[in-house]
Design a protein around this motif. Structure first.
Motif, short mmCIF file in Angstrom:
data_model
loop_
_atom_site.label_atom_id
_atom_site.label_comp_id
_atom_site.label_asym_id
_atom_site.label_seq_id
_atom_site.Cartn_x
_atom_site.Cartn_y
_atom_site.Cartn_z
N ILE A 53 0.84 -1.21 0.00
CA ILE A 53 0.00 0.00 0.00
C ILE A 53 0.87 1.25 0.00
O ILE A 53 1.99 1.24 0.50
CB ILE A 53 -0.95 0.02 1.22
N PRO A 54 0.34 2.35 -0.55
CA PRO A 54 1.08 3.62 -0.49
C PRO A 54 1.21 4.08 0.97
O PRO A 54 0.33 3.82 1.80
CB PRO A 54 0.21 4.60 -1.27
N ALA A 55 2.30 4.75 1.25
CA ALA A 55 2.59 5.19 2.62
C ALA A 55 1.54 6.13 3.18
O ALA A 55 1.34 6.18 4.39
CB ALA A 55 3.96 5.85 2.67
N TRP A 77 -1.97 -14.50 1.15
CA TRP A 77 -1.34 -13.18 1.25
C TRP A 77 -0.39 -12.95 0.07
O TRP A 77 -0.41 -11.89 -0.56
CB TRP A 77 -0.61 -13.06 2.58
N SER A 78 0.43 -13.93 -0.22
CA SER A 78 1.40 -13.82 -1.30
C SER A 78 0.70 -13.61 -2.65
O SER A 78 1.13 -12.77 -3.46
CB SER A 78 2.27 -15.09 -1.34
N ASN A 79 -0.40 -14.32 -2.89
CA ASN A 79 -1.17 -14.13 -4.13
C ASN A 79 -1.77 -12.73 -4.19
O ASN A 79 -1.77 -12.09 -5.24
CB ASN A 79 -2.27 -15.19 -4.26
N LYS A 80 -2.28 -12.26 -3.07
CA LYS A 80 -2.85 -10.91 -3.00
C LYS A 80 -1.78 -9.87 -3.35
O LYS A 80 -2.01 -8.97 -4.16
CB LYS A 80 -3.40 -10.65 -1.59
N VAL A 81 -0.60 -10.00 -2.74
CA VAL A 81 0.48 -9.05 -2.99
C VAL A 81 0.91 -9.12 -4.46
O VAL A 81 1.09 -8.09 -5.11
CB VAL A 81 1.68 -9.31 -2.05
N THR A 82 1.05 -10.31 -4.99
CA THR A 82 1.45 -10.46 -6.38
C THR A 82 0.45 -9.77 -7.31
O THR A 82 0.85 -9.08 -8.25
CB THR A 82 1.58 -11.96 -6.75
N ASN A 83 -0.83 -9.90 -7.03
CA ASN A 83 -1.85 -9.22 -7.84
C ASN A 83 -1.73 -7.70 -7.71
O ASN A 83 -1.90 -6.97 -8.68
CB ASN A 83 -3.25 -9.68 -7.46
N GLN A 84 -1.44 -7.21 -6.51
CA GLN A 84 -1.29 -5.77 -6.29
C GLN A 84 -0.05 -5.21 -6.99
O GLN A 84 -0.03 -4.05 -7.39
CB GLN A 84 -1.21 -5.46 -4.80
N LEU A 85 0.97 -6.02 -7.15
CA LEU A 85 2.23 -5.55 -7.72
C LEU A 85 2.12 -5.21 -9.21
O LEU A 85 3.00 -4.53 -9.75
CB LEU A 85 3.34 -6.60 -7.52
N HIS A 86 1.05 -5.61 -9.84
CA HIS A 86 0.91 -5.35 -11.28
C HIS A 86 0.82 -3.86 -11.62
O HIS A 86 0.92 -3.50 -12.79
CB HIS A 86 -0.28 -6.13 -11.84
N ILE A 87 0.67 -3.01 -10.63
CA ILE A 87 0.67 -1.56 -10.90
C ILE A 87 2.09 -1.05 -11.13
O ILE A 87 2.28 0.07 -11.60
CB ILE A 87 -0.01 -0.75 -9.78
N PHE A 88 3.09 -1.87 -10.81
CA PHE A 88 4.49 -1.48 -10.93
C PHE A 88 5.12 -2.11 -12.17
O PHE A 88 4.76 -3.20 -12.57
CB PHE A 88 5.31 -1.93 -9.71
#
Length: 146
Positions: A53-55, A77-88
């Motif tokens: 998440i943004p600071a 959790w790891s799958n959630k984070v991996t999906n969120q990382l697609h903005i980068f």
């Protein structure tokens, strides 16, 4: 370049932005390190509850930790984070300030340079490592002045 700081156990008791809700000494040390060495880089928090998440995102306090061994929670959790990382951009260079078990989805996603000086260190040693690195930088800066 972006900076990713893992969350901390000690938190304020009321909602706050992610960069302020964590009040433990190790988190504060990571934040100081990031701001001094990478002042232009955006900072993201890697949270056990919210993922990456943004600071400045306002979040509620919580009591949750990412386990250091794989289990259903870790995989979810790891799958959630991996999906969120697609903005980068996958080629983005990163500074990762946190524990080994939080690093797994970050390491798998990003292909650029990764500076992860704290991996494998317990919290007390993390703070000592950050302090050492900050002193080295400050000494180099002082030498340049003379």
């Amino acid at each position: 370049m972006i900076v990713i700081i893992t969350c901390g156990k000690a938190k304020q008791s009321c909602p706050a932005n992610a960069i302020s809700i964590y009040i433990g000494s190790v988190f504060k040390g990571k934040l100081k390190y990031a701001k001094m060495l990478y002042p232009e880089a955006p900072i993201y928090i890697l949270s056990a509850k919210y993922g990456i998440i943004p600071a400045d995102l306002i979040i509620e306090p919580y009591d949750l930790m990412v386990p250091d061994k794989e289990n259903d929670f870790f995989r979810d959790w790891s799958n959630k984070v991996t999906n969120q990382l697609h903005i980068f951009d996958k080629e983005e260079d990163i500074v990762f300030l946190g524990n080994q078990h939080y690093f797994k989805p970050i390491d798998a996603y990003f292909k650029g340079t990764k500076h992860a000086t704290l991996l494998g260190l317990p919290p007390g040693k993390q703070l000592a490592r950050l302090s050492e690195e900050l002193k080295e930088v400050q000494n180099k800066q002082q030498r340049k002045l003379f």
